[in-house]
Motif scaffolding. Structure first.
Motif, PDB file in Angstrom:
ATOM      1  N   LYS A   6       0.839  -1.195   0.000  1.00 26.51           N
ATOM      2  CA  LYS A   6       0.000   0.000   0.000  1.00 26.51           C
ATOM      3  C   LYS A   6       0.878   1.250   0.000  1.00 26.51           C
ATOM      4  O   LYS A   6       2.079   1.172   0.284  1.00 26.51           O
ATOM      5  CB  LYS A   6      -0.947   0.004   1.192  1.00 26.51           C
ATOM      6  CG  LYS A   6      -0.268   0.020   2.539  1.00 26.51           C
ATOM      7  CD  LYS A   6      -1.288  -0.117   3.653  1.00 26.51           C
ATOM      8  CE  LYS A   6      -0.702  -0.038   5.028  1.00 26.51           C
ATOM      9  NZ  LYS A   6       0.524  -0.740   5.304  1.00 26.51           N
ATOM     10  N   SER A   7       0.287   2.385  -0.312  1.00 27.50           N
ATOM     11  CA  SER A   7       1.025   3.647  -0.293  1.00 27.50           C
ATOM     12  C   SER A   7       1.646   3.851   1.085  1.00 27.50           C
ATOM     13  O   SER A   7       1.014   3.576   2.106  1.00 27.50           O
ATOM     14  CB  SER A   7       0.090   4.816  -0.598  1.00 27.50           C
ATOM     15  OG  SER A   7      -0.366   4.741  -1.918  1.00 27.50           O
ATOM     16  N   LEU A  25       4.603   5.452  -3.444  1.00 26.89           N
ATOM     17  CA  LEU A  25       3.827   6.685  -3.564  1.00 26.89           C
ATOM     18  C   LEU A  25       2.391   6.408  -3.987  1.00 26.89           C
ATOM     19  O   LEU A  25       1.453   6.994  -3.450  1.00 26.89           O
ATOM     20  CB  LEU A  25       4.467   7.620  -4.603  1.00 26.89           C
ATOM     21  CG  LEU A  25       5.892   8.073  -4.338  1.00 26.89           C
ATOM     22  CD1 LEU A  25       6.411   8.877  -5.527  1.00 26.89           C
ATOM     23  CD2 LEU A  25       5.950   8.891  -3.071  1.00 26.89           C
ATOM     24  N   ARG A  26       2.238   5.536  -5.005  1.00 23.40           N
ATOM     25  CA  ARG A  26       0.919   5.227  -5.557  1.00 23.40           C
ATOM     26  C   ARG A  26       0.860   3.780  -5.982  1.00 23.40           C
ATOM     27  O   ARG A  26       1.877   3.181  -6.319  1.00 23.40           O
ATOM     28  CB  ARG A  26       0.631   6.089  -6.792  1.00 23.40           C
ATOM     29  CG  ARG A  26       0.506   7.560  -6.492  1.00 23.40           C
ATOM     30  CD  ARG A  26       0.217   8.361  -7.726  1.00 23.40           C
ATOM     31  NE  ARG A  26      -1.068   7.955  -8.306  1.00 23.40           N
ATOM     32  CZ  ARG A  26      -1.460   8.294  -9.517  1.00 23.40           C
ATOM     33  NH1 ARG A  26      -0.694   9.023 -10.294  1.00 23.40           N
ATOM     34  NH2 ARG A  26      -2.616   7.900  -9.983  1.00 23.40           N
ATOM     35  N   VAL A  27      -0.354   3.254  -5.992  1.00 25.23           N
ATOM     36  CA  VAL A  27      -0.605   1.899  -6.484  1.00 25.23           C
ATOM     37  C   VAL A  27      -1.463   2.043  -7.740  1.00 25.23           C
ATOM     38  O   VAL A  27      -2.539   2.639  -7.691  1.00 25.23           O
ATOM     39  CB  VAL A  27      -1.337   1.047  -5.421  1.00 25.23           C
ATOM     40  CG1 VAL A  27      -1.622  -0.338  -5.960  1.00 25.23           C
ATOM     41  CG2 VAL A  27      -0.531   0.991  -4.131  1.00 25.23           C
ATOM     42  N   HIS A  28      -0.965   1.529  -8.861  1.00 27.92           N
ATOM     43  CA  HIS A  28      -1.692   1.617 -10.133  1.00 27.92           C
ATOM     44  C   HIS A  28      -2.360   0.280 -10.427  1.00 27.92           C
ATOM     45  O   HIS A  28      -1.691  -0.749 -10.487  1.00 27.92           O
ATOM     46  CB  HIS A  28      -0.733   1.970 -11.275  1.00 27.92           C
ATOM     47  CG  HIS A  28      -0.099   3.313 -11.122  1.00 27.92           C
ATOM     48  ND1 HIS A  28      -0.720   4.470 -11.532  1.00 27.92           N
ATOM     49  CD2 HIS A  28       1.091   3.680 -10.588  1.00 27.92           C
ATOM     50  CE1 HIS A  28       0.071   5.503 -11.275  1.00 27.92           C
ATOM     51  NE2 HIS A  28       1.179   5.054 -10.695  1.00 27.92           N
ATOM     52  N   THR A  29      -3.680   0.310 -10.628  1.00 32.97           N
ATOM     53  CA  THR A  29      -4.434  -0.920 -10.906  1.00 32.97           C
ATOM     54  C   THR A  29      -4.955  -0.965 -12.343  1.00 32.97           C
ATOM     55  O   THR A  29      -5.687  -1.865 -12.705  1.00 32.97           O
ATOM     56  CB  THR A  29      -5.613  -1.061  -9.926  1.00 32.97           C
ATOM     57  OG1 THR A  29      -6.424   0.110 -10.004  1.00 32.97           O
ATOM     58  CG2 THR A  29      -5.110  -1.256  -8.500  1.00 32.97           C
ATOM     59  N   TYR A  34       4.219   5.744 -18.504  1.00 38.39           N
ATOM     60  CA  TYR A  34       5.217   6.380 -17.647  1.00 38.39           C
ATOM     61  C   TYR A  34       6.551   6.367 -18.367  1.00 38.39           C
ATOM     62  O   TYR A  34       7.010   5.309 -18.811  1.00 38.39           O
ATOM     63  CB  TYR A  34       5.301   5.630 -16.307  1.00 38.39           C
ATOM     64  CG  TYR A  34       6.229   6.266 -15.301  1.00 38.39           C
ATOM     65  CD1 TYR A  34       5.880   7.446 -14.655  1.00 38.39           C
ATOM     66  CD2 TYR A  34       7.457   5.685 -15.009  1.00 38.39           C
ATOM     67  CE1 TYR A  34       6.721   8.033 -13.742  1.00 38.39           C
ATOM     68  CE2 TYR A  34       8.303   6.277 -14.086  1.00 38.39           C
ATOM     69  CZ  TYR A  34       7.938   7.450 -13.464  1.00 38.39           C
ATOM     70  OH  TYR A  34       8.783   8.029 -12.563  1.00 38.39           O
ATOM     71  N   TYR A  48       3.552  -0.588  -8.772  1.00 37.72           N
ATOM     72  CA  TYR A  48       3.790   0.278  -7.634  1.00 37.72           C
ATOM     73  C   TYR A  48       4.748   1.391  -8.030  1.00 37.72           C
ATOM     74  O   TYR A  48       5.821   1.132  -8.556  1.00 37.72           O
ATOM     75  CB  TYR A  48       4.364  -0.530  -6.464  1.00 37.72           C
ATOM     76  CG  TYR A  48       3.389  -1.562  -5.965  1.00 37.72           C
ATOM     77  CD1 TYR A  48       2.407  -1.222  -5.052  1.00 37.72           C
ATOM     78  CD2 TYR A  48       3.429  -2.869  -6.435  1.00 37.72           C
ATOM     79  CE1 TYR A  48       1.490  -2.168  -4.613  1.00 37.72           C
ATOM     80  CE2 TYR A  48       2.518  -3.820  -5.998  1.00 37.72           C
ATOM     81  CZ  TYR A  48       1.551  -3.453  -5.081  1.00 37.72           C
ATOM     82  OH  TYR A  48       0.636  -4.387  -4.643  1.00 37.72           O
ATOM     83  N   GLU A  49       4.339   2.630  -7.792  1.00 40.77           N
ATOM     84  CA  GLU A  49       5.167   3.803  -8.058  1.00 40.77           C
ATOM     85  C   GLU A  49       5.964   4.088  -6.789  1.00 40.77           C
ATOM     86  O   GLU A  49       5.382   4.353  -5.730  1.00 40.77           O
ATOM     87  CB  GLU A  49       4.263   4.977  -8.413  1.00 40.77           C
ATOM     88  CG  GLU A  49       4.976   6.185  -8.922  1.00 40.77           C
ATOM     89  CD  GLU A  49       4.008   7.239  -9.435  1.00 40.77           C
ATOM     90  OE1 GLU A  49       4.370   8.419  -9.337  1.00 40.77           O
ATOM     91  OE2 GLU A  49       2.910   6.886  -9.918  1.00 40.77           O
TER      92      GLU A  49
END
Length: 71
Positions: A6-7, A25-29, A34, A48-49
């Motif tokens: 998780k973030s 930082l962020r979770v991309h689903t 990028y 995952y960022e």
């Protein structure tokens, strides 16, 4: 089942320069573009960022490449 994070989680991963640590930082689903590339992601296999602790470099990685660190 892939690992999920998780973030805010502190994680590490291997890079060409060795082991790197950073915070998510962020979770991309969903698929995300990028740095000129489409990174494929889904709710079952997110991208995952992550921001590196040392260099502030931001990268995208799948959960299978990450290890959760204790703070």
């Amino acid at each position: 089942m892939p690992k999920t994070f998780k973030s805010g989680d502190h994680v590490s991963w291997n890079s060409e320069a060795g082991r790197v640590r950073g915070h998510i930082l962020r979770v991309h689903t969903k698929d995300v573009e990028y740095k000129g590339y489409v990174h494929h992601a889904s709710p079952d296999d997110p991208q995952y960022e992550i921001k590196s602790d040392k260099t502030d470099h931001v990268a995208l990685h799948k959960g299978r490449t990450l290890r959760l660190l204790r703070n």
